[in-house]
Design an enzyme around this catalytic site. Structure first.
Site, mmCIF file in Angstrom:
data_model
loop_
_atom_site.group_PDB
_atom_site.id
_atom_site.type_symbol
_atom_site.label_atom_id
_atom_site.label_comp_id
_atom_site.label_asym_id
_atom_site.label_seq_id
_atom_site.Cartn_x
_atom_site.Cartn_y
_atom_site.Cartn_z
ATOM 1 N N HIS A 103 34.044 25.014 49.728
ATOM 2 C CA HIS A 103 32.603 24.978 49.461
ATOM 3 C C HIS A 103 31.976 26.356 49.601
ATOM 4 C CE1 HIS A 103 32.390 20.496 49.397
ATOM 5 N NE2 HIS A 103 33.567 20.673 50.006
ATOM 6 N N LYS B 245 39.919 54.898 66.185
ATOM 7 C CA LYS B 245 39.835 55.210 67.625
ATOM 8 C C LYS B 245 39.426 56.667 67.822
ATOM 9 C CE LYS B 245 43.351 51.878 69.046
ATOM 10 N NZ LYS B 245 44.711 51.727 69.504
ATOM 11 N N GLU C 247 48.945 44.467 59.446
ATOM 12 C CA GLU C 247 49.256 45.738 60.111
ATOM 13 C C GLU C 247 50.644 46.242 59.722
ATOM 14 O OE1 GLU C 247 48.761 45.816 64.382
ATOM 15 O OE2 GLU C 247 46.684 46.403 64.184
HETATM 16 O O1 PA5 Z 1 50.199 44.908 66.975
HETATM 17 C C1 PA5 Z 1 49.752 45.811 67.672
HETATM 18 O O2 PA5 Z 1 50.487 46.662 68.180
HETATM 19 C C2 PA5 Z 1 48.269 45.907 67.968
HETATM 20 O O3 PA5 Z 1 47.541 44.951 67.303
HETATM 21 C C3 PA5 Z 1 48.035 45.763 69.470
HETATM 22 O O4 PA5 Z 1 48.508 44.509 69.890
HETATM 23 C C4 PA5 Z 1 46.548 45.904 69.813
HETATM 24 O O5 PA5 Z 1 46.049 47.105 69.309
HETATM 25 C C5 PA5 Z 1 46.352 45.860 71.325
HETATM 26 O O6 PA5 Z 1 47.053 46.876 71.945
HETATM 27 P P1 PA5 Z 1 47.375 46.838 73.475
HETATM 28 O O7 PA5 Z 1 48.198 45.648 73.762
HETATM 29 O O8 PA5 Z 1 48.095 48.124 73.742
HETATM 30 O O9 PA5 Z 1 46.051 46.794 74.221
#
Ligand code: PA5
Length: 427
Positions: A304, A418, A283
């Site tokens: 494997h 989303k 990310e």
């Molecule tokens: O690293 C991040 O910001 C994301 O992976 C969030 O942790 C994930 O989308 C979950 O979001 P939230 O904690 O707002 O539910």
């Protein structure tokens, strides 16, 4: 502390390529330290270690111990950075077959109705002595509005209210200080709440209550974990050459067309840690048409399935081995029966030594197959070194992604799925 051996990958680069990437990584480190880089308002994960809040760690330890000794099931309801860190540490350090402490189960990390249905059936099934399972739910969401988590929370909340008179005491929320729908629910219902600092993004939040409470409930010392991270913070503030060189290596390999980094380990306990790294790097670096796609494989299992490709397929791979130098439990290959399985040559050898030789052999073969290889070394699998490894990869992520000229701390691309999903759902 944590050691990184990049020599087997460094040989794929000329001195000029490495020196140029090194200058970018050095600047990346400086930007991180001086708070002059993109997204510098998101550096709370460093402050956390510079000024440790031992009162909070002690409070979470106390609550964790209480739940550890009283609950049968503890559910972590969250997705992405709101569960991967806890799962990584628990899978690394909690013995897989122990009956000590509650079962730690996960929900809110997808939207499978079948999974939730089965979970409810399991929670409603009595224990061997006929009594009801005692369930505690920890919902974790920084935004307080993530659909996967909110839907699962709704289902589990209803279950808890239907099954337990003290329902409100069985629900613990971890979220932003203010704002978000979850905070409205907390205010209304009076649930116990822990705060995720506003300057720490989800994937950097494992050392906040997001990760620390579930890890403490699992019976793991969060004091040692935190202390390990603090020690490595101090070590790397003093001298971060290991991180700068590793970041430079990734930068130069990226420029040479390496597109995939396979995080692997011969210790199955570290598979979930690989998943945490996968999110942390993925990310952070996968933006603006750049980045090395991080993926995870467990060895020798996946030799494997993926071994053929790694040895012989498209040469666009980097391979990163998480190596545990000393393993505590020693099981040896037994003798004493007429086994007839042709394994006499291994009798008396420890599984650790066999596993280590399989690891060395794999590294040798993949190197010969022209795969650049990095090995990251933990002296042992303990809370202290897992804490150190967490900070190591957090800082590596910051330095490397800065060296690519990208903001490591946002994730604009996640919003696109989303938007499309909510449009189809008619929100
Ligand atoms: O690293 C991040 O910001 C994301 O992976 C969030 O942790 C994930 O989308 C979950 O979001 P939230 O904690 O707002 O539910």
């Amino acid at each position: 502390m944590i050691k990184a051996d990049i020599s087997r990958a460094r040989k794929f680069l000329t001195d000029q390529e490495f020196i140029y990437a090194h200058s970018l990584a050095t600047k990346g480190l400086e930007d991180l330290r001086q708070r002059t880089g993109l997204g510098s308002e998101w550096l709370g994960w460093r402050d956390l270690l510079e000024k440790p809040n031992s009162d909070l760690v002690a409070r979470l330890t106390k609550l964790g111990k209480k739940i550890h000794s009283s609950a049968d099931v503890f559910i972590v309801c969250g997705i992405g950075g709101s569960y991967l860190g806890a799962k990584a540490v628990i899978d690394a350090l909690k013995p897989p077959f122990t009956s000590n402490g509650p079962e730690i189960l996960f929900a809110g990390h997808h939207m499978s109705g079948a999974y939730l249905n089965d979970l409810l059936l399991y929670l409603k099934t009595s224990k061997a002595d006929g009594s009801r399972k005692s369930v505690v739910l920890n919902v974790i969401s920084k935004s307080g509005s993530t659909l996967e988590t909110a839907l699962s929370f709704r289902v589990l909340r209803k279950f808890i209210y239907e099954e337990f008179d003290d329902a409100a005491e069985r629900i613990i929320c971890t979220t932003n200080e203010r704002g978000g729908l979850l905070n409205d629910v907390i205010d209304e219902a009076g649930y116990q709440k822990f705060i995720i600092p506003s300057d720490i993004g989800g994937r950097f939040s494992v050392l906040t209550p997001v990760g620390l409470l579930p890890i403490a409930v699992a019976g793991i010392s969060i004091e040692e974990l935190f202390e390990g991270a603090v020690s490595n913070y101090k070590v790397l503030e003093e001298n971060a050459d290991v991180v700068v060189e590793y970041a430079a290596l990734r930068n130069a390999l990226h420029n040479k067309g390496i597109t995939i980094d396979i995080f692997t380990s011969f210790e199955p306990e570290l598979l979930s840690f690989g998943k945490w790294i996968q999110q942390l790097l993925g990310e952070s670096e996968g933006k603006d048409g750049k980045g090395i796609f991080p993926t995870v494989a467990g060895f020798s299992t996946d030799l494997h399935s993926l071994g053929q490709f790694i040895q012989d397929g498209t040469r666009s791979l980097l391979e990163t081995f998480l190596v545990v130098d000393q393993v505590a439990t020693q099981l040896s290959v037994p003798s004493g029966l007429d086994f007839g399985d042709g394994l006499e040559y291994l009798e008396g050898d420890s599984f650790h030594s066999i596993n280590s030789k399989a690891e060395s052999g794999t590294i040798e073969a993949h190197s010969e197959g022209q795969v650049p290889i990095v090995t990251i070394h933990l002296p042992e699998l303990s809370a202290k070194y897992i804490g150190a490894l967490i900070y190591f990869y957090e800082v590596l992520t910051g330095v490397f992604v800065y060296s690519l000229g990208i903001n490591p701390f946002n994730q604009p691309g996640v919003e696109d799925y989303k938007k499309a999903m909510f449009r189809l759902l008619g929100k």
